[in-house]
Every structure is written in C-alpha cells, then in structure tokens.
Enzyme design. Structure first.
Site, short mmCIF file in Angstrom:
data_model
loop_
_atom_site.label_atom_id
_atom_site.label_comp_id
_atom_site.label_asym_id
_atom_site.label_seq_id
_atom_site.Cartn_x
_atom_site.Cartn_y
_atom_site.Cartn_z
N ARG A 47 4.02 6.77 -7.02
CA ARG A 47 3.57 5.78 -5.61
C ARG A 47 2.21 5.54 -6.81
NH1 ARG A 47 0.05 8.21 -7.23
NH2 ARG A 47 -2.13 6.92 -6.11
N GLY A 48 1.28 4.93 -6.01
CA GLY A 48 0.70 4.11 -7.16
C GLY A 48 1.06 2.82 -8.28
N ALA A 49 -0.18 2.14 -7.76
CA ALA A 49 0.54 0.46 -7.45
C ALA A 49 1.40 -0.46 -9.03
CB ALA A 49 -0.61 -0.84 -7.03
N ARG A 88 7.67 -0.56 -0.22
CA ARG A 88 6.58 -0.50 0.75
C ARG A 88 6.39 -1.59 0.38
NH1 ARG A 88 2.92 4.18 -1.81
NH2 ARG A 88 1.30 3.16 -0.10
N ASP A 233 -4.16 -2.35 -4.93
CA ASP A 233 -2.94 -2.44 -4.28
C ASP A 233 -2.49 -3.95 -4.71
OD1 ASP A 233 -3.13 0.53 -3.50
OD2 ASP A 233 -1.42 -0.14 -3.60
N ASN A 243 -6.73 -1.44 -1.06
CA ASN A 243 -6.62 -0.08 -1.93
C ASN A 243 -6.65 0.40 -0.77
OD1 ASN A 243 -6.58 0.91 -4.12
ND2 ASN A 243 -8.25 1.88 -3.23
O1 MRU Z 1 -0.21 5.59 -0.64
P1 MRU Z 1 -0.57 5.29 -2.65
O2 MRU Z 1 -0.54 6.93 -2.65
O3 MRU Z 1 0.57 4.46 -2.97
O4 MRU Z 1 -1.82 4.18 -2.70
C1 MRU Z 1 -2.24 4.12 -3.99
C2 MRU Z 1 -3.83 3.34 -4.17
O5 MRU Z 1 -4.01 3.32 -3.15
C3 MRU Z 1 -3.81 3.07 -5.58
O6 MRU Z 1 -5.46 3.39 -4.77
C4 MRU Z 1 -3.96 1.60 -5.67
O7 MRU Z 1 -2.57 1.83 -5.74
C5 MRU Z 1 -4.19 2.02 -7.33
S1 MRU Z 1 -3.20 2.96 -8.36
C6 MRU Z 1 -3.43 2.61 -9.98
#
Ligand code: MRU
Length: 344
Positions: A47-49, A88, A233, A243
């Site tokens: 996870r994380g963009a 996603r 995101d 985000n």
């Molecule tokens: O649902 P997630 O855990 O994928 O959400 C992640 C976030 O909202 C992060 O803040 C975003 O992806 C930036 S990661 C560098």
C-alpha cells in the site's frame, strides 16, 4: 532501511513485506500471479501510492510470465493487466506504474522488467530529492532551528520503493538535527500510523508520540506542532489533494493555527488529467474495517457503516506541495494548472 517490495530475479516474482501483519510479524509474500498481486493490493499487504506505482509496473512482468506459462492470448493478458491497474481507484500511481511499461509489452518481458526496475529506482531518487527540498522549505518558512511535526497515515519506506515522501522529509529533518518530535496520528480504521509509521520511526531512532486521530486538531490548534506534513494519493492540476481520510481535518486545523500544511509526493502522483478534487474517485472499503479492531467487535455487526479510505484537501488549504521537480504553493498562488510545472 526496510523494503516494502523487491524483484526476485531467480524466481521472477515480487517479494512483498506483508504490511497487514506489522508490527507483530515480519512475513514476506512471493507474488507470482495476477490474482495474488490484486489480493495483496486490495488487502493492503502492499500500500501507499508510490509503492503501488512500483508494483503496478512490476506486476505487468508477473502477468506476462503467467501468460507464457498458462498460454494466455493477448486479449486475456491485457484484461489481466487491467485488473492490476484498477485494483484500487484513488492512488493515481497504480495506473501510472502500469502505463509506464505497458506500451513496451510487445518487446517482451525482459524489456518490460528493465523499465519496471527503472520505475522502482526513480521513485527512491525522487523521494530523496523531495525530502531535501521539503526540509529546506519548512525550515525557511518556519524560521526555526528545530521543528515539531504532525503526520497522518504512513508515507515511509513501507509506502514507497524506498525512503519515503512526507516521512522522507521528517527523516531528512532528523538527520539535519532539525527535528524535535513527530506526532503520529494512529490513522483509523487500519492504523497505518500506529502499526507502520511508529514502527519505522522506532527503527530509525526518530522521536515520536503516537496520538489518536481525534487528538490531532487540538494538537495543532494548541500550538504543539510547527508544521503538518502528509503524503498524497492523487494531486489534481490545481493542487487539490487526495490522501488518507483524516488529512483534511489536519489542514483545517493548520489554517486556524496559522501553521503550514505541507503535501509531499513524487511527480508520479500528479494527475494533470483531473482538473480538481471533486473528480477524484474515493475508494470506499469494507464495513468490517470499522466494525471491529484487531479482530474484536467494536459495534453491533448490523451497524450501517460509511468507510471512505481517503479525503480531498482543497488547494487553498495547502501551503506547499513538495515534489522531486520543485515546490509549488497552491494557497498563495492559486492557478488551475499550477501542477503542470512539476508533473512527470
Ligand atoms: O490506504 P493506504 O494505506 O494505501 O493509504 C496511503 C496513504 O494515504 C498515503 O498517505 C499516501 O499513499 C502517500 S504514501 C507516500
């Protein structure tokens, strides 16, 4: 530094650190099929963009290898690649990562793999660059020798190919001796702040305090922090930013407190094709995430639930968007195409 994802040359698979199990257990998943990858993305094992961008690109290689071994025709292969791309909806990086390599598919998996590895390497380089730019901007703007920071969700090595975005700036401030403390929002419902960010901060020896999400606005308005730094995101052409849900509350509190609200993201998170935040698709996740915590029920199972995973902070609440291609200041300089100068 912990690595969320790695390409396994021998096995031609993606090795993922299963983030659903952290901080209790460090277990790895070896991804060799599209089904496994889509499940890992949707369960938030990865996870994380920016990390999603990296596995999107590497995932095309996995799909091509599976096509070879299972005899898929091109139509099937393309639809499997689409499944990865759409696993996603909110983080633009996932589709971006797939699109970076997709056009090279006719040249074969070796060529696609080379391009996917470049996506991974360029993400780390971008994160390190934006971290230096972000630390410079924050120290200049606050005029402080040492800053106190609040952050939301997880934006560290776990959320990227390596190093981190908002977390990368925090790390850079710490390395410069310019960080006093980080307030870490626990980030309901899946606790990315508690489970992942505080885990990374502990490993990196960075001073921090974990707080419940409901404490954050008061932490800001009472003057306990100098700056909020979050990741993104998807950032639209005018600077509106999606985000993790709860980010908007921080931005509103920062405006009230008169402290900077900073978004950090690589240029791959900028989506110039989307004009403003109203057009961002916000992922809604399963009710079960809200109805229980750590496997224990927290509400009657029949309780109706609204569970958006992200929110959108409008550009006029964002003092700086820090990217590897430079810093833009949406609140001070509103412009419908402000992000054009830093897009990839
Ligand atoms: O649902 P997630 O855990 O994928 O959400 C992640 C976030 O909202 C992060 O803040 C975003 O992806 C930036 S990661 C560098």
């Amino acid at each position: 530094m912990v690595l969320a994802l790695q390409w396994q040359e021998d096995a031609q698979t993606i090795r993922l650190l299963d983030q659903t199990l952290l901080p209790v257990e460090e277990r790895y998943l070896d991804v060799d099929t599209v089904d496994t990858l889509v499940a890992a993305i949707q369960s938030l094992a990865v996870r994380g963009a920016p990390a999603l961008g990296a596995v999107g690109a590497l995932g095309v290689v996995v799909a091509m290898r599976q096509a070879e071994s299972e005899g898929w025709g091109d139509e099937r292969l393309q639809s499997e690649v689409d499944r990865i791309r759409l696993a996603r909806p909110t983080a633009v990086n996932l589709a971006w990562g797939v699109d970076q390599v997709r056009a090279a598919m006719p040249s074969g998996p070796e060529t696609v793999l080379k391009m996917a590895k470049a996506v991974v390497e360029e993400d780390e380089a971008a994160n390190r660059t934006l971290s230096r730019l972000g630390a410079d901007w924050i120290l200049d703007r606050t005029g402080k020798q040492q800053v106190r920071v609040v952050t939301h969700c997880n934006t560290g090595a776990l959320a990227t190919s390596a190093w981190g975005t908002a977390y990368g700036i925090i790390h850079e401030l710490h390395d410069r001796g310019a960080l006093e403390v980080v307030y870490v929002d626990e980030t309901r419902p899946l606790l990315q702040g508690a489970r992942l960010t505080s885990w990374e901060l502990t490993r990196d020896g960075i001073p921090h305090l974990l707080e419940v999400d409901g404490a954050a606005s008061s932490t800001i308005v009472r003057g306990l922090v100098d700056v909020a730094i979050i990741g993104a995101d998807r950032i639209t052409a005018n600077g509106d930013t999606a985000n993790k849900v709860g980010s908007l509350a921080l931005a509103l509190a920062c405006q009230r407190a008169g402290i900077p609200f900073v978004v950090a993201a690589p240029s791959s998170t900028v989506d110039l094709a989307t004009a403003h935040g109203d057009d961002i698709a916000i992922e809604e996740r399963d009710a079960a995430e809200v109805l229980s915590l750590g496997g224990h029920p927290t509400a009657l199972p029949s309780t109706p639930v609204y569970n958006p995973a992200f929110d959108v902070t409008p550009h006029d609440l964002i003092n700086a968007i820090v990217t590897d291609r430079g810093v833009v200041e949406p609140a001070a300089r509103p412009d419908p195409n402000l992000l054009a100068s830093v897009a990839s």
